[in-house]
Design an enzyme around this catalytic site. Structure first.
Site, PDB file in Angstrom:
ATOM      1  N   PHE A 228       0.830  -1.204   0.000  1.00 46.55           N
ATOM      2  CA  PHE A 228       0.000   0.000   0.000  1.00 46.55           C
ATOM      3  C   PHE A 228       0.864   1.254   0.000  1.00 46.55           C
ATOM      4  O   PHE A 228       1.848   1.357   0.737  1.00 46.55           O
ATOM      5  CB  PHE A 228      -0.913  -0.017   1.229  1.00 46.55           C
ATOM      6  CG  PHE A 228      -1.941   1.075   1.241  1.00 46.55           C
ATOM      7  CD1 PHE A 228      -3.030   1.036   0.391  1.00 46.55           C
ATOM      8  CD2 PHE A 228      -1.816   2.147   2.108  1.00 46.55           C
ATOM      9  CE1 PHE A 228      -3.980   2.050   0.396  1.00 46.55           C
ATOM     10  CE2 PHE A 228      -2.758   3.158   2.129  1.00 46.55           C
ATOM     11  CZ  PHE A 228      -3.847   3.109   1.267  1.00 46.55           C
ATOM     12  N   ASN A 328      -2.526   3.246  10.733  1.00 48.72           N
ATOM     13  CA  ASN A 328      -3.399   3.626   9.626  1.00 48.72           C
ATOM     14  C   ASN A 328      -4.034   2.325   9.145  1.00 48.72           C
ATOM     15  O   ASN A 328      -3.603   1.742   8.150  1.00 48.72           O
ATOM     16  CB  ASN A 328      -2.600   4.311   8.520  1.00 48.72           C
ATOM     17  CG  ASN A 328      -3.464   4.649   7.313  1.00 48.72           C
ATOM     18  OD1 ASN A 328      -4.697   4.636   7.386  1.00 48.72           O
ATOM     19  ND2 ASN A 328      -2.830   4.919   6.188  1.00 48.72           N
ATOM     20  N   PRO A 329      -5.052   1.843   9.859  1.00 48.41           N
ATOM     21  CA  PRO A 329      -5.588   0.508   9.597  1.00 48.41           C
ATOM     22  C   PRO A 329      -6.506   0.493   8.376  1.00 48.41           C
ATOM     23  O   PRO A 329      -6.885   1.551   7.857  1.00 48.41           O
ATOM     24  CB  PRO A 329      -6.382   0.220  10.870  1.00 48.41           C
ATOM     25  CG  PRO A 329      -6.894   1.565  11.272  1.00 48.41           C
ATOM     26  CD  PRO A 329      -5.800   2.545  10.910  1.00 48.41           C
TER      27      PRO A 329
END
Length: 425
Positions: A228, A328-329
């Site tokens: 990500f 930052n899940p």
């Protein structure tokens, strides 16, 4: 056709053999239907692309190449072998090698997928679909910028100006002085490299993956799919974490969902005596974080753990108590996943986004485990969806055993409620 074959078999062979043959035909037909409707997992010789969005993107890309043969198959792109690699790949010292065989997981499709932009470019080159006649004239930096900016805008690729300038600066190795080189004539080899990387952008590969690195906060991080890509607003999460750690002599931090290591490595780079444990369920993320930590020179203060966090389970950690938990899940609501951009849906790991039905699956798990992992009167800081500032307090009221209190909400630079701070009582 299926019925006629089965009927013929009934008269030509004994019943048990006939039945076996009948079900074999059905199985073959079903397999053929599946094979033609999704990406084949078992045959790596080609990619069968049926996603409508991706097909449209590829069609837009092909439209810029002249003399396209009528027999050109839009749904088949052959995977290049080692002998088929572009000869100009190593022409520039700073030219980034794009991965050609990375597999990433996408819950939106429920299947594996290969990255193909380099293969796409090679296919076009091998079939004589080069759009630029190098021998008929010279191309300057300005000409190339205008040419590709128009192509990206026509294909509705977002931020075309940014992509063109970054890619050109990356190839020429002059990130701050591109405007001074607009009249420089580019060689055929450099134009070929520009075309290769721009073709990747036409296929909606994120700019960060094309360049192979990206600046975040105070560090420069290597980037590669499917890990990500950190967003600009997450830099504000780092600033909030640094504020919470002020005055602590030897702070210990736990990051859940480290990705490329952006948050952990920024904190380690900013505080010399900080110790950090970073956790992620993706082995690709762990490997990339380890590489970035080594490049920055903080790997001796970082411990990496591969594992998944759920409400019932937490991976075994090398340390027990922390001064700060930051994350930052995955917080995107599942109904919103279908609306994400092609850059995300095609290339990035969707597990880093999928927060479940209400976007709170991982957030709830972090808060449940934080009362055991967090030191008293210390904080948890999370990046969340704007709707979560209303959902989380309601859920916490139903969890009387948790010693975690909802204390403060912070807005991002777009004015949205993006960060929430919790304190252990």
């Amino acid at each position: 056709m299926l019925v006629s074959q089965a009927s013929l078999l009934l008269f030509m062979m004994p019943l048990p053999v006939c039945l076996r043959r009948f079900f074999s035909i059905i199985k073959d037909r079903r397999g053929s239907v599946y094979h033609n409707s999704c990406i084949c997992k078992n045959n790596l010789s080609y990619y069968n692309v049926q996603d409508k969005t991706l097909n449209n993107i590829l069609k837009n890309c092909i439209n810029f190449y002249r003399d396209v043969p009528s027999h050109f198959e839009m749904t088949h792109f052959h995977k290049p072998s080692t002998s088929q690699n572009i000869s100009q790949r190593h022409l520039m010292k700073n030219s980034h090698r794009l991965p050609q065989s990375y597999t990433r997981f996408s819950p939106a499709r429920g299947m594996s997928m290969k990255h193909f932009p380099c293969a796409l470019y090679q296919r076009l080159t091998q079939t004589g679909l080069s759009h630029r006649a190098y021998t008929t004239g010279s191309f300057t930096v300005k000409d190339t910028l205008i040419d590709w900016r128009g192509k990206l805008e026509a294909a509705q690729v977002p931020e075309a100006d940014l992509a063109v300038e970054h890619i050109m600066s990356h190839i020429l190795g002059v990130p701050q002085e591109l405007e001074k080189l607009t009249s420089v004539v580019l060689s055929k080899e450099i134009l070929t490299e520009v075309d290769r990387l721009m073709t990747c952008r036409l296929a909606r590969m994120p700019l960060q993956y094309i360049l192979g690195e990206w600046d975040f906060h105070s560090v420069t991080l290597k980037m590669r799919p499917p890990v990500f890509i950190p967003r600009p607003e997450t830099e504000q999460l780092v600033e909030l974490a640094l504020e919470c750690l002020q005055g602590i002599h030897t702070p210990r931090v736990l990051e859940i969902g480290c990705g490329s290591g952006a948050i952990s490595l920024s904190l380690l780079h900013s505080i010399n005596n900080l110790q950090c444990v970073a956790l992620d369920q993706s082995k690709h993320a762990i490997e990339l974080t380890k590489l970035n930590a080594s490049n920055i020179g903080v790997n001796d203060r970082l411990l990496l753990v591969e594992g998944k966090v759920t409400s019932e389970m937490m991976p075994c950690l090398p340390r027990v108590h922390f001064h700060l938990i930051v994350s930052n899940p995955p917080y995107v609501l599942r109904k919103d996943l279908l609306n994400v951009q092609p850059e995300i849906k095609i290339y990035e790991d969707m597990r880093a986004l999928d927060g479940g039905k209400d976007g709170l699956d991982v957030i709830k798990a972090i808060l449940i485990h934080s009362h055991r992992l967090l030191l008293d009167k210390h904080s948890v800081i999370l990046e969340v969806d704007p709707c979560h500032r209303y959902l989380i307090p309601v859920w916490l009221e139903k969890q009387p055993s948790l010693k975690v209190k909802f204390t403060e909400v912070f807005k991002d630079f777009n004015g949205k409620d993006r960060f929430i701070k919790f304190v252990k009582s």
